[in-house]
Design a protein around this motif. Sequence first.
Motif, short mmCIF file in Angstrom:
data_model
loop_
_atom_site.label_atom_id
_atom_site.label_comp_id
_atom_site.label_asym_id
_atom_site.label_seq_id
_atom_site.Cartn_x
_atom_site.Cartn_y
_atom_site.Cartn_z
N VAL A 122 0.84 -1.21 0.00
CA VAL A 122 0.00 0.00 0.00
C VAL A 122 0.88 1.26 0.00
CG1 VAL A 122 -1.64 1.34 1.39
CG2 VAL A 122 -2.02 -1.09 1.01
N ALA A 123 1.97 1.25 0.76
CA ALA A 123 2.86 2.40 0.79
C ALA A 123 3.50 2.64 -0.58
CB ALA A 123 3.94 2.20 1.85
N THR A 134 0.84 3.98 -2.97
CA THR A 134 0.55 5.39 -2.66
C THR A 134 1.65 6.30 -3.20
OG1 THR A 134 -0.62 4.71 -0.67
CG2 THR A 134 0.05 7.01 -0.79
N SER A 181 0.82 8.77 -6.26
CA SER A 181 0.98 10.21 -5.99
C SER A 181 1.93 10.84 -7.00
CB SER A 181 1.52 10.43 -4.57
OG SER A 181 0.64 9.92 -3.62
#
Length: 176
Positions: A41-42, A45, A49
Amino acid sequence: MTANSTNSTRITDIFNGNAGVAQNNGGIATKSFVLNLATGVALFTFQFSGFLLLKSSNLGRRLYQPKTYLVQDRLRVEAIPVSPLAWIKRIFTIKGEDLKAKCGLDGYFAIRFLRAMVIIFVPLMVTCVIVLLPVNYHGIRNDRSFEIGGQSQQFNITGLDTLSWQNVAPTKTNRY
């Protein structure tokens, strides 16, 4: 004994006739799963982004939307919405004739292929998860002995392995 000597001992076990001993140490812990999920997930993201920042910059506009301002007026398409996720909706609502006229057959067939894959695989994925997770969880293999080939074998599936095919009893595998 240090960590390095432990690892080297385990590696040399293969050559000492102990191949396959790792099968007794199976079982994905929930902690490991959550840690891997958090890492994924990191990274998602961070990358998403970066994409959103690049998409909204001048360089990104030149990369992702060149037909909105770099071509003749008759070939121009309307710009992608500024909202971070509105472009996904646009992919599925754009008309085929507009795609053929503005982007050519390559763009038309690429979008058509993506739409078809979503229509086929999303319902299939949902169905498989709804059916297979309960079947695998209730596979009656936990803490049980089974008679396989005249020999009794003990199975103890732990952690998230209770949701995998490993949890289905060997006597019930004729369904697969």
